[in-house]
Scaffold this motif. Structure first.
Motif, mmCIF file in Angstrom:
data_model
loop_
_atom_site.group_PDB
_atom_site.id
_atom_site.type_symbol
_atom_site.label_atom_id
_atom_site.label_comp_id
_atom_site.label_asym_id
_atom_site.label_seq_id
_atom_site.Cartn_x
_atom_site.Cartn_y
_atom_site.Cartn_z
ATOM 1 N N VAL A 11 0.842 -1.204 0.000
ATOM 2 C CA VAL A 11 0.000 0.000 0.000
ATOM 3 C C VAL A 11 0.873 1.247 0.000
ATOM 4 O O VAL A 11 0.607 2.224 -0.701
ATOM 5 C CB VAL A 11 -0.955 0.005 1.206
ATOM 6 N N ALA A 12 1.964 1.189 0.792
ATOM 7 C CA ALA A 12 2.873 2.334 0.831
ATOM 8 C C ALA A 12 3.446 2.590 -0.550
ATOM 9 O O ALA A 12 3.586 3.738 -0.982
ATOM 10 C CB ALA A 12 4.000 2.076 1.831
ATOM 11 N N ALA B 59 2.011 1.954 -3.358
ATOM 12 C CA ALA B 59 0.954 2.614 -4.138
ATOM 13 C C ALA B 59 0.948 4.115 -3.851
ATOM 14 O O ALA B 59 0.821 4.940 -4.760
ATOM 15 C CB ALA B 59 -0.402 2.001 -3.815
ATOM 16 N N SER B 60 1.120 4.476 -2.569
ATOM 17 C CA SER B 60 1.158 5.893 -2.198
ATOM 18 C C SER B 60 2.318 6.606 -2.858
ATOM 19 O O SER B 60 2.169 7.703 -3.397
ATOM 20 C CB SER B 60 1.317 6.034 -0.683
ATOM 21 N N GLY C 108 1.942 12.184 -9.638
ATOM 22 C CA GLY C 108 1.582 13.602 -9.556
ATOM 23 C C GLY C 108 2.685 14.479 -10.121
ATOM 24 O O GLY C 108 2.442 15.380 -10.932
ATOM 25 N N MET D 197 1.738 7.255 -6.394
ATOM 26 C CA MET D 197 0.844 8.405 -6.622
ATOM 27 C C MET D 197 1.622 9.715 -6.569
ATOM 28 O O MET D 197 1.367 10.640 -7.332
ATOM 29 C CB MET D 197 -0.265 8.440 -5.573
ATOM 30 N N MET D 198 2.584 9.791 -5.633
ATOM 31 C CA MET D 198 3.357 11.020 -5.517
ATOM 32 C C MET D 198 4.154 11.267 -6.787
ATOM 33 O O MET D 198 4.143 12.372 -7.337
ATOM 34 C CB MET D 198 4.280 10.916 -4.308
#
Lengths: 191, 602
Positions: free
Chosen positions: A23-24, A26-27, A34, A30-31
């Motif tokens: 999950v981390a 995935a985070s 972005g 995302m960064m």
């Protein structure tokens, strides 16, 4: 303590820590998604300056790829309880990780001397520093965690037979490797 | 009312031996128990208390700027006594006013309704309701609180620096936030704001990772996903949204930090300050808005989703009926969660966006009305013909539904780009989001606090004070925000210090004064709640029953004051879903009870 007891109580397919790491990841993706999409949006504006990627970044690409292989082998050795080889391979990965960061640093100073600076109108260079700098921070974070793991394998008070920490470390390390490849390709295409 | 609240005396007497029992895992000192605790229940309380302190500060700020808005010609000498040069002559000066509204938004949105809300209830309820002894990583959970604490300290200290805290609005749009020379709040205050928010993002990520992996990996035997209470489902979707959206805000803030301090041009282009041209070129302020709202919009769902779960649970328990449309509730949570990531540009309709692109965002935005209506419909049908117990938490849950409807309906107005052009940045917008995510989320949070207070502290909150708190807040919130719709439709802009020079707004003087007076009263009611909270923590009526509300979920199978590890002995096994109320002539059936022989389908 609690983590291990709970994990034993409940028969899991995927270890919670490993899942947490996914999950981390995935985070973190995302960064960087972005940031790279901001780059794409911005590259269409006026005053955009391009840059040439210094050769040294190819060296760091090779270095981080090699380190991915060594940590993979380290995990194999850990599973076979060949602790001497495990330590040697983990140590090699550490050195390669450090080498990667040094290469990045050399690359930045080369760019800096080519007059790619923070100040002034926007361009690929400004993004390059920020994005790859953040990536280097993530590598550095992994490096610190790995260094602790390395020291523990020598001086640890308790003997651990669980491969989970090594696996978690490995997944993270492969991730920053793949992330670097993505960034390298991204900048090669767009810059 | 006393009787209804003490529902299970027989359980109490039956289990009284257990209650005094304390589980000792390891030796606890004051520091390991209350400060560097890894127990999810203690961390939850830390989040709650920090959140309460922040809520008081943020609420006080709204009282201060409402004084200015309601009585622009009046001077309050006490303000000068307290705030000195920020309120010279007893009038709040412009810089102070903008600092107040900025910090009001930042504090309430992030520090209270994100960290204070998710931090409290996700931490408290996830392990207890899924049947786990603690979070997947208790250590990371502790770090999550301490990053939040650090973020809080930095944000709090920014209130006291000479140039004042950030004052460019909670959205921190550049160039106001990117150029130190733009305003006094754009100097050191803005840097502290960015650093604090970066730490806040780290805190929320650590928390969210833990919530997700605990829910998916640490459920007890028999607790399949479809047996989870809706609270857990809502926490799961909240955490997923947070984990995907917050990193994008972080990347936006990092670029902002570079623009501020290193002279890059990510957001800045062709800017003249005091006649001097800056060297920045090619930047785009709109880029920041995209990055910001990619978090900013999911953020409002990060705020409202947990309270939706809490309210679903409380409505079912206090109506003594199963939740209506359990699967539809999960489906609508999922739909909201997915749509939330694709509607951010509806905050930017007036930025010169291509109207065709705008229409896509209009469509996606209006689609959110569908799952939201499903949820409202299900809440109403859950309490429809129920055997309702009007406990304070139930009142707050019903209040939540009321505010969610009245605030949500105006969302349909604002989601239309054509109407938004007229209403953008007016008081209408303020009314909309305060009702739908501000007050509604607070009501959900209050409902949760009143409901789970016995689980947290082993005592009840005072009932009389609770009712006073509820009715004053309910009436007050409508009195404050309802009139703002009319002001907004008349074109009254938000964020203006003094509107008395516009003749067209002079009709609103008395209305503004009324809103300000009500704000003060509502604020006092919140102080009453805080008093009730801390008083009852130590002196409240003791909870002698393991299951004071007659609920079915696992947290009520733990001792009244559970130790670290939650259950004495084995973790209970789950044999049914969470909503068996008034079934086969029985008031409620615990999740741990197996199917009976003649039981109808479950």
């Amino acid at each position: 303590m609690i983590v291990t007891t709970v994990a034993q109580e409940q028969n899991n397919k995927l270890h919670p820590l490993k899942f947490t790491l996914w999950v981390a990841i995935a985070s973190i993706i995302m960064m960087f998604a972005g940031l790279t999409s901001a780059y794409i949006v911005k590259s269409n504006f006026s005053g955009w300056r391009t840059m040439a990627i210094p050769k040294i970044f190819w060296v760091s690409t090779v270095v981080i790829l090699l380190s991915s292989i060594t940590i993979y082998l380290a995990l194999q050795k850990f599973r076979n309880r060949e602790m001497q080889k495990y330590r040697a391979l983990l140590g090699t990965t550490l050195v390669l990780g450090l080498l990667f960061i040094v290469c990045q640093f050399i690359g930045y100073s080369e760019l800096w001397s080519q007059n790619v600076r923070f100040k002034g109108s926007s361009g690929a260079g400004q993004f390059f520093y920020v994005i790859t700098g953040l990536h280097a921070l993530h590598v550095l974070g992994g490096f610190v965690a790995m260094a602790i793991m390395f020291l523990r394998s020598f001086f640890g008070k308790t003997k651990s037979y669980s491969a989970v920490p090594v696996e978690v470390m490995g997944i993270y390390w492969h991730f920053v490797d793949i992330l670097w490849i993505y960034l390298m390709v991204f900048f090669l295409i767009t810059a | 009312m006393r009787d209804t609240l003490n529902m299970q005396p027989e359980i109490a007497s039956h289990e009284v031996g257990h209650l005094e029992h304390h589980v000792h895992h390891h030796k606890e000192t004051f520091i390991t128990k209350y400060i560097f605790s890894t127990d999810h229940k203690m961390i939850s309380k830390q989040f709650l208390v920090t959140g309460i302190i922040w809520a008081l500060i943020g609420g006080l700020f709204s009282v201060l700027f409402r004084l200015q808005l309601g009585f622009p010609d009046h001077s309050f000498p006490i303000l000068e006594t307290v705030f000195g040069r920020w309120a010279e002559g007893g009038k709040i000066n412009a810089e102070f006013y903008y600092a107040l509204i900025t910090m009001h938004g930042t504090i309430l949105i992030f520090f209270v309704l994100t960290a204070g809300l998710s931090g409290t209830f996700s931490n408290m309820l996830i392990p207890l309701q899924v049947g786990a002894r603690d979070m997947a990583s208790p250590f990371m959970n502790m770090l999550s609180y301490w990053f939040f604490f650090l973020a809080s300290v930095i944000m709090f200290s920014s209130l006291f620096i000479q140039t004042g805290p950030a004052s460019g609005g909670w959205t921190a749009y550049p160039p106001l936030s990117a150029l130190g020379q733009a305003s006094s709040g754009s100097k050191a205050g803005m840097d502290l704001w960015i650093i604090s928010m970066a730490l806040f993002v780290v805190s929320s990520l650590l928390g969210n990772l833990n919530y997700i992996s605990t829910i998916l990996n640490m459920r007890t035997k028999g607790m399949s996903m479809t047996r989870l209470p809706l609270t857990i489902w809502s926490f799961l979707f909240t955490a997923i949204l947070g984990a995907l959206a917050f990193p994008v805000l972080l990347s936006g803030l990092i670029l902002l930090l570079f623009d501020r301090n290193l002279g890059t041009s990510f957001y800045l282009s062709d800017i003249f300050v005091a006649g001097q041209a800056l060297s920045n070129e090619g930047g785009s302020a709109i880029l920041f808005q995209h990055l910001f709202w990619f978090l900013g919009h999911p953020e409002v769902y990060i705020i409202i989703l947990p309270t939706m779960g809490v309210v679903s649970e409380i409505l079912a328990i206090n109506a003594r009926k199963p939740i209506f449309g359990y699967t539809a509730m999960i489906g609508s949570l999922l739909a909201i969660c997915v749509l939330a990531l694709f509607v951010w540009a509806h905050h930017m309709f007036v930025t010169g966006m291509n109207p065709f692109l705008g229409s896509v965002f209009v469509l996606l935005t209006l689609l959110i009305a569908v799952p939201s209506s499903i949820k409202v419909f299900n809440w109403l049908t859950t309490i429809w013909r129920g055997n309702i117990r009007f406990t304070p938490s139930m009142l707050y849950a019903i209040g939540f539904v009321s505010f969610f409807i009245s605030g949500g309906l105006t969302g349909i107005w604002l989601g239309n780009s054509t109407i938004d052009i007229h209403l953008h940045d007016t008081m209408f917008n303020i009314a909309h989001f305060h009702l739908v995510m501000g007050v509604a989320a607070f009501f959900g949070m209050f409902a949760g606090v009143y409901h789970w207070f016995p689980k947290m502290f082993g005592r009840y909150l005072n009932i009389t004070l609770s009712y006073i708190h509820f009715w004053v807040t309910l009436a007050g919130a409508y009195l404050i925000f309802w009139p703002m719709h009319y002001q907004g439709m008349a074109g009254m802009p938000r964020r203006y210090l003094d509107k008395s020079m516009w003749v067209s707004f002079s009709q609103f003087h008395a209305l503004d004064a009324m809103i300000s007076v009500v704000t003060i009263i509502v604020f006092l009611a919140q102080i009453l709640f805080v008093f009730n909270f801390f008083y009852s923590m130590y002196k409240g009526r003791r909870c002698r029953s393991m299951n004071p509300w007659g609920a079915t979920t696992l947290e009520w199978t733990t001792p009244v004051n559970p130790g670290h590890g939650n259950w004495v002995g084995k973790i209970p096994e789950v044999k049914r879903w969470a909503y068996d109320y008034s079934k086969d002539g029985r008031d409620f059936i615990l999740q741990t009870e197996g199917p009976g022989e003649n039981e109808s389908v479950h």
